[in-house]
Design a protein around this motif. Structure first.
Motif, PDB file in Angstrom:
ATOM      1  N   LEU A   1       0.810  -1.219   0.000  1.00  0.00           N
ATOM      2  CA  LEU A   1       0.000   0.000   0.000  1.00  0.00           C
ATOM      3  C   LEU A   1       0.843   1.269   0.000  1.00  0.00           C
ATOM      4  CD1 LEU A   1      -2.818  -0.822   2.580  1.00  0.00           C
ATOM      5  CD2 LEU A   1      -2.996  -0.780   0.085  1.00  0.00           C
ATOM      6  N   ASP A   2       2.139   1.137   0.234  1.00  0.00           N
ATOM      7  CA  ASP A   2       3.026   2.297   0.308  1.00  0.00           C
ATOM      8  C   ASP A   2       2.513   3.275   1.368  1.00  0.00           C
ATOM      9  OD1 ASP A   2       5.208   3.866  -0.273  1.00  0.00           O
ATOM     10  OD2 ASP A   2       4.284   4.826  -2.006  1.00  0.00           O
ATOM     11  N   VAL A   3       2.431   2.771   2.591  1.00  0.00           N
ATOM     12  CA  VAL A   3       1.901   3.539   3.719  1.00  0.00           C
ATOM     13  C   VAL A   3       2.733   4.790   3.959  1.00  0.00           C
ATOM     14  CG1 VAL A   3       1.461   3.459   6.197  1.00  0.00           C
ATOM     15  CG2 VAL A   3       0.918   1.492   4.770  1.00  0.00           C
ATOM     16  N   GLU A   4       2.029   5.886   4.204  1.00  0.00           N
ATOM     17  CA  GLU A   4       2.686   7.184   4.384  1.00  0.00           C
ATOM     18  C   GLU A   4       3.071   7.472   5.827  1.00  0.00           C
ATOM     19  OE1 GLU A   4      -0.117   9.884   2.654  1.00  0.00           O
ATOM     20  OE2 GLU A   4       0.020   8.913   0.713  1.00  0.00           O
ATOM     21  N   GLU A   5       2.350   6.950   6.792  1.00  0.00           N
ATOM     22  CA  GLU A   5       2.580   7.261   8.205  1.00  0.00           C
ATOM     23  C   GLU A   5       2.950   5.991   8.957  1.00  0.00           C
ATOM     24  OE1 GLU A   5       3.292   8.734  11.587  1.00  0.00           O
ATOM     25  OE2 GLU A   5       2.740  10.145  10.014  1.00  0.00           O
ATOM     26  N   ARG A   6       4.197   5.902   9.385  1.00  0.00           N
ATOM     27  CA  ARG A   6       4.708   4.702  10.051  1.00  0.00           C
ATOM     28  C   ARG A   6       3.961   4.394  11.357  1.00  0.00           C
ATOM     29  NH1 ARG A   6       5.889   0.740   8.002  1.00  0.00           N
ATOM     30  NH2 ARG A   6       6.133  -0.726   9.639  1.00  0.00           N
ATOM     31  N   THR A   7       3.579   5.414  12.098  1.00  0.00           N
ATOM     32  CA  THR A   7       2.863   5.196  13.356  1.00  0.00           C
ATOM     33  C   THR A   7       1.525   4.504  13.115  1.00  0.00           C
ATOM     34  OG1 THR A   7       3.896   7.170  14.267  1.00  0.00           O
ATOM     35  CG2 THR A   7       1.977   6.345  15.428  1.00  0.00           C
ATOM     36  N   GLU A   8       0.817   4.901  12.061  1.00  0.00           N
ATOM     37  CA  GLU A   8      -0.459   4.254  11.724  1.00  0.00           C
ATOM     38  C   GLU A   8      -0.236   2.803  11.323  1.00  0.00           C
ATOM     39  OE1 GLU A   8      -2.183   6.763   8.714  1.00  0.00           O
ATOM     40  OE2 GLU A   8      -3.042   8.125  10.190  1.00  0.00           O
ATOM     41  N   ALA A   9       0.823   2.538  10.574  1.00  0.00           N
ATOM     42  CA  ALA A   9       1.127   1.161  10.171  1.00  0.00           C
ATOM     43  C   ALA A   9       1.430   0.295  11.389  1.00  0.00           C
ATOM     44  CB  ALA A   9       2.292   1.140   9.192  1.00  0.00           C
ATOM     45  N   GLU A  10       2.180   0.831  12.342  1.00  0.00           N
ATOM     46  CA  GLU A  10       2.480   0.079  13.563  1.00  0.00           C
ATOM     47  C   GLU A  10       1.204  -0.223  14.356  1.00  0.00           C
ATOM     48  OE1 GLU A  10       5.231  -1.397  14.576  1.00  0.00           O
ATOM     49  OE2 GLU A  10       6.291  -0.713  12.786  1.00  0.00           O
TER      50      GLU A  10
END
Length: 139
Positions: A23-32
């Motif tokens: 998905l090429d996530v933009e926000e690492r905190t949201e992915a975690e």
């Protein structure tokens, strides 16, 4: 990927990491947060609900939905926190991180779905003009 193998949470988290990478996530905190919810829901299914019977991830505009099905018809419940004992914080954590949590009881078990905020490139690049882009993975 179903059953009560104690390694299921690790495998589900690995699959979720691959999904988030695609998905090429933009926000690492949201992915975690997504990975944490995957771990908690799968662990709860394995430890407390007779095993996992299904697992899915779905990306929509600005969100990702984590879905875990298990073999128990008993809804998840918050445990009294005991700092001297490990565990007991997962359900409260899932409810804190997710925008919305649904529990659907059906014959043979239940499905728990958690919708989390997640900025990703799929949101900005729909596959067809005039439609929302969506990606899904389920087992």
């Amino acid at each position: 990927m179903t059953g009560s193998d104690p390694q299921l949470p690790v495998r589900a988290r690995t699959m979720a990491q691959g999904f988030l990478t695609a998905l090429d996530v933009e926000e690492r905190t949201e992915a975690e947060a997504v990975l944490l919810v995957v771990s908690e829901l799968v662990t709860n299914a394995v430890r407390h609900a007779g095993g996992m019977t299904g697992f899915g991830l779905r990306a929509g505009p600005g969100t990702v939905t984590v879905t875990v099905a298990d073999a128990s018809r008993v809804p998840p419940q918050a445990c009294p926190a005991d700092p001297a004992q490990p565990g007991g914080f997962g359900w409260a954590l899932v409810n804190h991180l997710a925008r919305k949590v649904d529990v659907h009881i059906q014959p043979g078990g239940k499905t728990v779905s958690a919708v989390l905020p997640l900025a990703h490139t799929l949101t900005q690049r729909p596959e067809r003009p005039g439609t929302d882009a969506a990606a899904a993975f389920s087992m």
